[in-house]
Scaffold this motif. Structure first.
Motif, short mmCIF file in Angstrom:
data_model
loop_
_atom_site.label_atom_id
_atom_site.label_comp_id
_atom_site.label_asym_id
_atom_site.label_seq_id
_atom_site.Cartn_x
_atom_site.Cartn_y
_atom_site.Cartn_z
N GLU A 105 5.72 -19.54 -0.64
CA GLU A 105 5.56 -18.12 -0.29
C GLU A 105 6.83 -17.33 -0.62
OE1 GLU A 105 4.78 -20.22 2.56
OE2 GLU A 105 2.60 -19.94 2.67
N ARG A 106 6.61 -16.06 -0.94
CA ARG A 106 7.73 -15.16 -1.25
C ARG A 106 8.04 -14.19 -0.12
NH1 ARG A 106 6.10 -18.39 -5.57
NH2 ARG A 106 6.73 -17.54 -7.57
N TYR A 107 7.02 -13.78 0.61
CA TYR A 107 7.19 -12.63 1.50
C TYR A 107 7.01 -12.93 2.98
CZ TYR A 107 6.61 -10.42 -3.03
OH TYR A 107 6.75 -10.08 -4.33
N VAL A 108 6.31 -14.00 3.33
CA VAL A 108 5.98 -14.19 4.75
C VAL A 108 7.21 -14.53 5.58
CG1 VAL A 108 3.56 -14.86 4.49
CG2 VAL A 108 5.33 -16.60 4.30
N LEU A 116 -0.52 -17.77 10.14
CA LEU A 116 -1.42 -18.18 9.06
C LEU A 116 -1.86 -19.63 9.25
CD1 LEU A 116 0.49 -16.53 6.10
CD2 LEU A 116 -1.87 -16.01 6.69
N LYS A 138 -0.02 -6.88 -11.91
CA LYS A 138 0.75 -5.76 -11.36
C LYS A 138 1.57 -5.09 -12.47
CE LYS A 138 0.75 -6.84 -6.47
NZ LYS A 138 1.51 -7.24 -5.27
N TRP A 142 6.37 -2.65 -10.61
CA TRP A 142 6.41 -3.64 -9.51
C TRP A 142 7.43 -4.73 -9.82
CZ3 TRP A 142 4.78 -4.53 -4.65
CH2 TRP A 142 4.78 -5.85 -4.20
N HIS A 160 0.01 -6.17 4.26
CA HIS A 160 -0.93 -7.08 3.60
C HIS A 160 -1.25 -8.30 4.49
CE1 HIS A 160 -2.29 -9.02 -0.41
NE2 HIS A 160 -2.51 -9.94 0.51
N GLY A 164 -4.74 -9.14 6.33
CA GLY A 164 -5.42 -10.39 5.98
C GLY A 164 -5.68 -11.28 7.18
N LEU A 168 -9.11 -13.99 9.20
CA LEU A 168 -9.06 -15.45 9.34
C LEU A 168 -9.69 -15.83 10.68
CD1 LEU A 168 -5.46 -16.35 8.08
CD2 LEU A 168 -7.55 -16.01 6.77
N VAL A 171 -12.46 -16.00 6.26
CA VAL A 171 -12.20 -16.11 4.82
C VAL A 171 -11.13 -17.19 4.59
CG1 VAL A 171 -11.41 -14.86 2.77
CG2 VAL A 171 -12.74 -13.65 4.53
N ARG A 173 -8.66 -19.04 1.67
CA ARG A 173 -8.05 -18.47 0.46
C ARG A 173 -7.07 -19.43 -0.21
NH1 ARG A 173 -3.13 -17.31 3.00
NH2 ARG A 173 -2.15 -16.20 1.33
N LEU A 207 -11.47 -6.12 1.33
CA LEU A 207 -11.11 -5.58 0.01
C LEU A 207 -10.81 -4.09 0.10
CD1 LEU A 207 -13.66 -7.33 -2.39
CD2 LEU A 207 -11.25 -7.88 -2.03
N LEU A 210 -7.40 -3.49 1.78
CA LEU A 210 -6.22 -3.80 0.95
C LEU A 210 -6.08 -2.81 -0.21
CD1 LEU A 210 -6.26 -7.70 0.79
CD2 LEU A 210 -4.57 -6.26 1.92
N GLU A 222 -7.44 -5.39 -12.49
CA GLU A 222 -8.10 -6.17 -11.43
C GLU A 222 -9.57 -6.32 -11.77
OE1 GLU A 222 -7.83 -4.46 -7.49
OE2 GLU A 222 -8.81 -6.20 -6.55
C1 HEM Z 1 -8.13 -13.48 3.59
C2 HEM Z 1 -7.20 -12.65 3.98
C3 HEM Z 1 -5.86 -12.62 3.30
C4 HEM Z 1 -4.71 -13.11 3.78
C5 HEM Z 1 -4.50 -13.80 5.12
C6 HEM Z 1 -3.70 -12.89 2.78
C7 HEM Z 1 -2.38 -13.26 2.91
C8 HEM Z 1 -1.46 -13.19 1.91
C9 HEM Z 1 -0.08 -13.58 2.05
C10 HEM Z 1 0.54 -14.16 3.31
C11 HEM Z 1 0.51 -13.37 0.88
C12 HEM Z 1 1.99 -13.54 0.55
C13 HEM Z 1 2.37 -14.92 0.18
C14 HEM Z 1 3.87 -14.92 -0.06
O1 HEM Z 1 4.63 -14.79 0.93
O2 HEM Z 1 4.28 -15.04 -1.22
C15 HEM Z 1 -0.47 -12.84 -0.02
C16 HEM Z 1 -0.24 -12.52 -1.34
C17 HEM Z 1 -1.18 -11.96 -2.16
N1 HEM Z 1 -2.45 -11.64 -1.84
FE1 HEM Z 1 -3.34 -11.85 -0.05
N2 HEM Z 1 -4.26 -12.25 1.71
C18 HEM Z 1 -5.58 -12.06 1.98
C19 HEM Z 1 -6.49 -11.44 1.17
C20 HEM Z 1 -6.23 -11.00 -0.10
C21 HEM Z 1 -7.21 -10.36 -0.96
C22 HEM Z 1 -8.68 -10.08 -0.59
C23 HEM Z 1 -6.59 -10.12 -2.15
C24 HEM Z 1 -7.14 -9.48 -3.41
C25 HEM Z 1 -8.04 -8.51 -3.41
C26 HEM Z 1 -5.24 -10.59 -2.03
C27 HEM Z 1 -4.30 -10.56 -3.02
C28 HEM Z 1 -3.03 -11.06 -2.94
C29 HEM Z 1 -2.09 -11.05 -4.02
C30 HEM Z 1 -2.31 -10.51 -5.43
C31 HEM Z 1 -0.93 -11.61 -3.53
C32 HEM Z 1 0.39 -11.81 -4.29
C33 HEM Z 1 1.21 -10.57 -4.09
C34 HEM Z 1 2.56 -10.64 -4.78
O3 HEM Z 1 3.20 -11.69 -4.76
O4 HEM Z 1 2.94 -9.62 -5.38
N3 HEM Z 1 -5.06 -11.09 -0.78
N4 HEM Z 1 -1.66 -12.73 0.63
#
Ligand code: HEM
Length: 230
Positions: A105-108, A116, A138, A142, A160, A164, A168, A171, A173, A207, A210, A222
Motif C-alpha cells: 500500500e502507498r496511502y493507508v 480494512l 491517471k 497526478w 477514498h 470504500g 466492506l 464488495v 477487491r 462507483l 468515488l 476509465e
Molecule cells: C470496495 C471498496 C473499496 C475500498 C475499501 C478501497 C480501498 C482502497 C485503498 C485502501 C486504496 C489505497 C491502497 C494504498 O494505500 O496504496 C485504494 C486504491 C485505489 N482504488 Fe480503491 N477501494 C474501493 C473501491 C474502489 C473502486 C470501486 C475503484 C474504481 C472505480 C477503486 C479504485 C482505486 C484505485 C485506482 C486505486 C489506486 C489509487 C492510486 O494509487 O493512485 N477503488 N483503494
C-alpha cells in the motif's frame, strides 16, 4: 525437456502475429512478451506470483455483460474473461490482455489498514457471482505530484478509503498496478471487485460516490467491464 516457463515463452512468440492481426498494439505485445520471457532469475509462473493477467476473448469462467467507456478512449469488448495468476500461457481466441501486479500500500494509515483487514473478505466467495474489472489511467498531473500531495488528494480531500470501507465486506477487491510494468501499458491500475447479485446496487452507489471525488479529476481513462460468473 521444456519447462513451463519455456513453454510460456515459445507460446507467446508463436501467438504474436496472431494477436497483431486482431489489432493489438505492438507495444503492448512487446512488453507482454518481455514479461513472459524468463529472465536471469526467471519470471514466476506459480500461484505465488504477484502478476495477474486478464485475458478478454472467447473463453473463461466469467461472462462479460457490459464494456462501458467512462472516460477517454474506449476499450475493445469481448465475450469472456480469464484471470490468470502469472503470465498468460494460452491466448486462444484472445482479443486483449491486461496485466498488473499486486503491491504494497502507498496511502493507508495503520488505522485504515487495521480497519480494512478486519472488515474485508476474500475473493472467490460462492455467492459473489458478479464482478467488475475497472482499468484506470491517471493524468500526467497526478504523477507529477509528490507522494504526500497524492495522499492528500486521495484521502484528506477525497476520502477514498473511508468511502470504500462503508462497502466492506459486501464488495471484495484486489488492486493491480500496471504503470511500473512499462510505458506501453494502456492503464495505470486494474481494479477488480466481486460481490453478490443483491449487492450490485450498492456497488453502483460506491462507483458514483468515488467518481464524484476530487481524485477522479485526475482520471483520464476509465473503462467499466461488468461480469457474471458462469
Ligand atoms: C470496495 C471498496 C473499496 C475500498 C475499501 C478501497 C480501498 C482502497 C485503498 C485502501 C486504496 C489505497 C491502497 C494504498 O494505500 O496504496 C485504494 C486504491 C485505489 N482504488 Fe480503491 N477501494 C474501493 C473501491 C474502489 C473502486 C470501486 C475503484 C474504481 C472505480 C477503486 C479504485 C482505486 C484505485 C485506482 C486505486 C489506486 C489509487 C492510486 O494509487 O493512485 N477503488 N483503494
Amino acid at each position: 525437456m521444456m519447462d513451463s516457463q519455456q513453454f510460456a515463452f515459445d507460446h507467446t512468440v508463436s501467438r504474436r502475429g496472431f494477436l497483431r492481426t486482431l489489432g493489438m498494439a505492438g507495444g503492448l505485445m512487446a512488453s507482454w512478451s518481455a514479461a513472459a520471457q524468463p529472465g536471469p532469475l526467471g519470471v514466476s509462473n506459480s500461484a505465488n506470483s504477484r502478476l495477474f493477467t486478464f485475458i478478454g476473448g472467447e473463453t473463461g469462467n466469467w461472462s462479460i455483460t457490459d464494456t462501458r467507456r467512462i472516460t477517454g478512449d474506449p476499450w475493445t469488448p469481448a465475450r469472456k474473461l480469464t484471470v490468470v495468476n502469472g503470465p498468460a500461457s494460452d491466448l486462444a481466441g484472445a482479443k486483449w490482455l491486461l496485466r498488473g501486479v499486486t503491491s504494497n500500500e502507498r496511502y493507508v494509515t495503520r488505522a485504515d489498514k487495521d480497519d480494512l483487514v478486519n472488515r474485508q473478505e476474500g475473493l472467490g466467495r460462492p455467492d459473489a457471482l458478479r464482478a467488475a474489472l475497472i482499468p484506470i489511467r491517471k493524468t500526467a498531473a497526478w504523477w507529477a505530484l509528490t507522494q504526500d500531495e497524492r495522499r492528500a488528494v486521495f484521502e484528506e480531500q477525497s476520502h477514498h478509503t473511508t468511502i470504500g470501507l462503508k462497502y466492506l465486506p459486501a464488495v471484495a477487491r484486489r488492486l493491480h498496478h500496471s504503470r511500473d510494468l512499462g510505458t506501453d501499458e494502456p492503464f495505470d491500475f486494474l481494479t477488480w471487485f466481486e460481490f453478490s447479485k443483491s449487492n450490485a446496487d450498492a456497488f453502483d452507489r460506491l462507483l458514483a460516490d468515488l467518481r464524484a471525488t476530487k481524485e477522479w479529476a485526475y482520471v483520464e481513462r476509465e473503462t467499466e467491464i461488468r461480469l457474471v460468473r458462469d
